[in-house]
Motif scaffolding. Structure first.
Motif, PDB file in Angstrom:
ATOM      1  N   ASN A  66       0.828  -1.195   0.000  1.00 48.49           N
ATOM      2  CA  ASN A  66       0.000   0.000   0.000  1.00 48.49           C
ATOM      3  C   ASN A  66       0.872   1.257   0.000  1.00 48.49           C
ATOM      4  N   ALA A  67       0.469   2.239  -0.811  1.00 49.65           N
ATOM      5  CA  ALA A  67       1.238   3.474  -0.950  1.00 49.65           C
ATOM      6  C   ALA A  67       1.281   4.275   0.352  1.00 49.65           C
ATOM      7  N   SER A  68       0.296   4.061   1.241  1.00 44.68           N
ATOM      8  CA  SER A  68       0.280   4.795   2.507  1.00 44.68           C
ATOM      9  C   SER A  68       1.363   4.298   3.463  1.00 44.68           C
ATOM     10  N   LYS A  69       1.954   3.131   3.176  1.00 45.84           N
ATOM     11  CA  LYS A  69       2.994   2.570   4.038  1.00 45.84           C
ATOM     12  C   LYS A  69       4.394   3.038   3.669  1.00 45.84           C
ATOM     13  N   VAL A  70       4.515   3.853   2.616  1.00 44.21           N
ATOM     14  CA  VAL A  70       5.830   4.352   2.213  1.00 44.21           C
ATOM     15  C   VAL A  70       5.839   5.878   2.249  1.00 44.21           C
ATOM     16  N   MET A  71       7.027   6.437   2.480  1.00 47.53           N
ATOM     17  CA  MET A  71       7.194   7.883   2.498  1.00 47.53           C
ATOM     18  C   MET A  71       8.339   8.257   1.570  1.00 47.53           C
ATOM     19  N   LEU A  72       8.142   9.288   0.803  1.00 45.69           N
ATOM     20  CA  LEU A  72       9.134   9.753  -0.158  1.00 45.69           C
ATOM     21  C   LEU A  72      10.378  10.273   0.549  1.00 45.69           C
ATOM     22  N   VAL A  73      11.551   9.933   0.023  1.00 44.96           N
ATOM     23  CA  VAL A  73      12.817  10.471   0.526  1.00 44.96           C
ATOM     24  C   VAL A  73      13.230  11.565  -0.443  1.00 44.96           C
ATOM     25  N   CYS A  74      13.414  12.784   0.074  1.00 46.69           N
ATOM     26  CA  CYS A  74      13.766  13.939  -0.756  1.00 46.69           C
ATOM     27  C   CYS A  74      15.164  13.736  -1.354  1.00 46.69           C
ATOM     28  N   PRO A  75      15.315  13.913  -2.670  1.00 44.18           N
ATOM     29  CA  PRO A  75      16.636  13.745  -3.271  1.00 44.18           C
ATOM     30  C   PRO A  75      17.628  14.841  -2.863  1.00 44.18           C
ATOM     31  N   ALA A  76      17.121  16.005  -2.450  1.00 48.01           N
ATOM     32  CA  ALA A  76      18.009  17.105  -2.079  1.00 48.01           C
ATOM     33  C   ALA A  76      18.519  16.984  -0.642  1.00 48.01           C
ATOM     34  N   CYS A  77      17.594  16.813   0.328  1.00 47.35           N
ATOM     35  CA  CYS A  77      18.006  16.778   1.741  1.00 47.35           C
ATOM     36  C   CYS A  77      18.147  15.368   2.292  1.00 47.35           C
ATOM     37  N   LYS A  78      17.800  14.345   1.492  1.00 41.75           N
ATOM     38  CA  LYS A  78      17.946  12.926   1.863  1.00 41.75           C
ATOM     39  C   LYS A  78      17.169  12.539   3.120  1.00 41.75           C
ATOM     40  N   LYS A  79      16.049  13.234   3.389  1.00 45.97           N
ATOM     41  CA  LYS A  79      15.215  12.931   4.554  1.00 45.97           C
ATOM     42  C   LYS A  79      13.831  12.506   4.087  1.00 45.97           C
ATOM     43  N   PRO A  80      13.172  11.593   4.849  1.00 47.23           N
ATOM     44  CA  PRO A  80      11.784  11.260   4.521  1.00 47.23           C
ATOM     45  C   PRO A  80      10.900  12.489   4.716  1.00 47.23           C
ATOM     46  N   THR A  81      10.052  12.779   3.762  1.00 46.74           N
ATOM     47  CA  THR A  81       9.282  14.008   3.821  1.00 46.74           C
ATOM     48  C   THR A  81       7.899  13.843   3.208  1.00 46.74           C
ATOM     49  N   ARG A  82       7.008  14.717   3.632  1.00 45.97           N
ATOM     50  CA  ARG A  82       5.731  14.857   2.947  1.00 45.97           C
ATOM     51  C   ARG A  82       5.961  15.803   1.779  1.00 45.97           C
ATOM     52  N   ILE A  83       4.978  15.882   0.898  1.00 50.14           N
ATOM     53  CA  ILE A  83       5.118  16.776  -0.246  1.00 50.14           C
ATOM     54  C   ILE A  83       3.964  17.752  -0.290  1.00 50.14           C
ATOM     55  N   LYS A  84       4.206  18.858  -0.980  1.00 51.95           N
ATOM     56  CA  LYS A  84       3.108  19.746  -1.325  1.00 51.95           C
ATOM     57  C   LYS A  84       3.169  19.956  -2.827  1.00 51.95           C
ATOM     58  N   LYS A  85       2.002  20.096  -3.423  1.00 53.68           N
ATOM     59  CA  LYS A  85       1.942  20.268  -4.867  1.00 53.68           C
ATOM     60  C   LYS A  85       1.732  21.737  -5.184  1.00 53.68           C
ATOM     61  N   ALA A  86       2.487  22.221  -6.155  1.00 58.41           N
ATOM     62  CA  ALA A  86       2.389  23.619  -6.562  1.00 58.41           C
ATOM     63  C   ALA A  86       2.538  23.706  -8.073  1.00 58.41           C
ATOM     64  N   GLU A  87       2.089  24.819  -8.620  1.00 57.04           N
ATOM     65  CA  GLU A  87       2.216  25.034 -10.053  1.00 57.04           C
ATOM     66  C   GLU A  87       3.405  25.950 -10.320  1.00 57.04           C
ATOM     67  N   VAL A  88       4.382  25.416 -11.055  1.00 61.95           N
ATOM     68  CA  VAL A  88       5.576  26.192 -11.397  1.00 61.95           C
ATOM     69  C   VAL A  88       5.720  26.167 -12.908  1.00 61.95           C
ATOM     70  N   ALA A  89       5.734  27.328 -13.516  1.00 61.28           N
ATOM     71  CA  ALA A  89       5.881  27.480 -14.975  1.00 61.28           C
ATOM     72  C   ALA A  89       4.825  26.666 -15.730  1.00 61.28           C
TER      73      ALA A  89
END
Length: 105
Positions: A66-89
């Motif tokens: 299940n996707a709720s059992k995994v958390m994204l690891v940020c490629p920049a800071c190398k920490k597990p993080t939540r995300i926010k969605k935004a519109e860029v360009a």
């Protein structure tokens, strides 16, 4: 979904052997809300001989979790993080909540 194919994720819950492990997402299944992670949630399958696998036998492969059992690891800071969605360009991108870096380049 908060993860895509190719993302590095950390497993939050589930089997004691998998908890806390990191791996790359091989496949994302948004309709089922599941992901397949490399080297995580390994299962054994008994397969009959075929042209692709003439030997047959017991094969170990990754199963979906299940996707709720995994958390994204940020490629920049190398920490597990939540995300926010935004519109860029004019494109919707994912942004790390901890460091503010853009995840989708």
């Amino acid at each position: 979904m908060h993860v895509k194919k190719g993302d590095t994720v950390i497993v939050l819950s589930g089997n004691e052997n998998n908890k806390g492990k990191q791996g790359k997402v091989i496949e994302a299944l948004p309709k089922k809300n599941k992901v397949v992670v490399e080297g995580i949630n390994l299962v054994k399958r008994h397969t009959k001989p075929s042209q692709a696998n003439p030997q047959g036998g017991i094969i170990t492969k990754e199963a979906a979790l299940n996707a709720s059992k995994v958390m994204l690891v940020c490629p920049a800071c190398k920490k597990p993080t939540r995300i926010k969605k935004a519109e860029v360009a004019g494109a919707n991108v994912r942004i790390c909540k901890k460091c503010g870096e853009q995840i989708d380049k």
